[in-house]
Scaffold this motif. Structure first.
Motif, short mmCIF file in Angstrom:
data_model
loop_
_atom_site.label_atom_id
_atom_site.label_comp_id
_atom_site.label_asym_id
_atom_site.label_seq_id
_atom_site.Cartn_x
_atom_site.Cartn_y
_atom_site.Cartn_z
N THR A 107 -10.39 37.29 -14.16
CA THR A 107 -9.68 36.32 -15.00
C THR A 107 -8.71 35.47 -14.18
OG1 THR A 107 -8.09 38.06 -15.55
CG2 THR A 107 -9.88 37.65 -17.12
N ASP A 111 -8.84 31.42 -13.69
CA ASP A 111 -7.67 30.55 -13.85
C ASP A 111 -7.51 29.62 -12.65
OD1 ASP A 111 -7.03 31.66 -16.30
OD2 ASP A 111 -5.59 33.10 -15.48
N CYS A 114 -10.34 26.90 -12.48
CA CYS A 114 -10.09 25.83 -13.46
C CYS A 114 -8.93 24.94 -13.02
CB CYS A 114 -9.80 26.44 -14.84
SG CYS A 114 -11.25 27.17 -15.62
N ASP A 120 -9.64 22.58 -18.39
CA ASP A 120 -9.03 23.43 -19.39
C ASP A 120 -9.90 24.67 -19.55
OD1 ASP A 120 -9.03 24.21 -22.54
OD2 ASP A 120 -7.04 23.55 -21.90
N LYS A 121 -9.33 25.83 -19.31
CA LYS A 121 -10.11 27.08 -19.32
C LYS A 121 -10.80 27.31 -20.65
CE LYS A 121 -9.56 32.08 -18.72
NZ LYS A 121 -8.60 33.17 -18.44
N LYS A 122 -10.12 27.10 -21.76
CA LYS A 122 -10.71 27.34 -23.07
C LYS A 122 -11.88 26.40 -23.33
CE LYS A 122 -6.64 29.32 -25.34
NZ LYS A 122 -5.67 29.19 -26.45
N GLU A 123 -11.76 25.16 -22.85
CA GLU A 123 -12.85 24.19 -23.02
C GLU A 123 -14.07 24.60 -22.19
OE1 GLU A 123 -14.76 20.79 -24.49
OE2 GLU A 123 -12.97 21.86 -25.13
N GLU A 125 -14.89 27.66 -21.34
CA GLU A 125 -15.48 28.83 -22.01
C GLU A 125 -16.29 28.41 -23.23
OE1 GLU A 125 -12.12 32.16 -20.76
OE2 GLU A 125 -11.93 31.08 -22.66
N ARG A 126 -15.77 27.43 -23.97
CA ARG A 126 -16.48 26.94 -25.16
C ARG A 126 -17.80 26.27 -24.77
NH1 ARG A 126 -17.60 22.54 -27.62
NH2 ARG A 126 -16.44 21.24 -26.16
N GLU A 129 -20.43 28.78 -23.68
CA GLU A 129 -21.04 29.47 -24.82
C GLU A 129 -22.11 28.60 -25.46
OE1 GLU A 129 -22.11 32.24 -27.50
OE2 GLU A 129 -20.78 32.52 -25.77
#
Length: 260
Positions: A107, A111, A114, A120-123, A125-126, A129
């Motif tokens: 993780t 970080d 990215c 953006d890490k969340k973007e 990951e999205r 997926e």
């Protein structure tokens, strides 16, 4: 999806790191050999380079000089202990290079990747997926050729339909297969040092690899050469340059045959 060139010795740490990062990025494994790295940089054109410093005493420092001199636009992330990293500290001054102290959690690596790429890490990951859902049915093709132009051409030709990996030598092909098993291999017959025949023999000598169908690519169109190729009983063979529609049709035929 951003491209990462992962450099280092193929050990458990590298395998685990590759497995994790491959969920979010296009990851290509590369040895720490300078000449191999030069070829891969031209073929892959990575967005980020990640170097494992395990066994740092074996790493050619000219790799760092080359990256800082000729590839300043590519961010470089290294992972090693303080002792392993100390050899290369002089390259970390201008911001292109950043080091993470090992041991380090995946993780934390994510970080840092990215951050270096400005993502953006969340973007990420999205999108990963969504990509997994879209590419869930894509077969994996490994293209092996010592010619960078051929590799780039083949990758462009196939990547709309398949998950495409590349290797510039027989040895790198074996490493790639061990990392992630392909459904089919396109193999250059005329390669230096470890040619197509030797590479096929290595594949067939491994119980986990021997069932992978192999299509030979050859640039020599004479009877003796073709007979030599056919004696090895590949799944198929094509003369270079391969015609896209015919190659795609043959790959589809062999994959369907192999799945039955």
């Amino acid at each position: 999806m951003k491209k990462i060139l992962l450099i280092g010795k193929l050990n458990n740490v590298m395998k685990e790191m590759n497995k994790f990062l491959a969920q979010f990025f296009h990851v290509q494994l590369c040895s720490e050999n300078v000449s191999v790295l030069k070829g891969m940089l031209k073929i892959i054109n990575p967005d980020l380079i990640l170097i494992s410093l395990i066994g740092a005493y074996d790493i050619d420092t000219s790799i760092f000089f080359m990256l800082s001199d000729q590839y300043t636009q590519i961010p470089v992330l290294t992972i090693g202990t303080k002792e392993e990293s100390s050899t290369f500290f002089k390259y970390y001054e201008d911001g292109q290079f950043e080091n993470l102290i090992r041991p380090v959690e995946n993780t934390v690596i994510m970080d840092a990747v990215c951050r270096k790429l400005g993502l953006d890490k969340k973007e990420v990951e999205r999108e990963a997926e969504e990509g997994r859902k879209e590419n869930n049915d894509k077969k994996r093709i490994l293209v092996v050729d010592d010619n960078g132009t051929t590799l780039r051409t083949m990758k462009v030709m196939l990547e709309e339909y398949y998950d495409v990996a590349v290797a510039i030598s027989g040895a790198q092909a074996m490493t790639s297969i061990g990392k992630k098993r392909p459904d089919l291999i396109l193999l250059d017959y005329e390669m230096p040092v470890c040619d197509g025949k030797m590479t096929l023999e290595m594949i067939r000598a491994d119980d986990d690899m021997k069932s992978i169908p192999v299509i030979f690519l050859t640039a020599i169109n004479d009877r003796a050469n073709i007979e030599a190729v056919l004696k090895l009983k590949p799944a198929g063979y094509f003369l270079k340059p391969a015609v896209k529609d015919k190659l795609l049709a043959e790959i589809d035929r062999i994959l369907n045959l192999n799945s039955n």
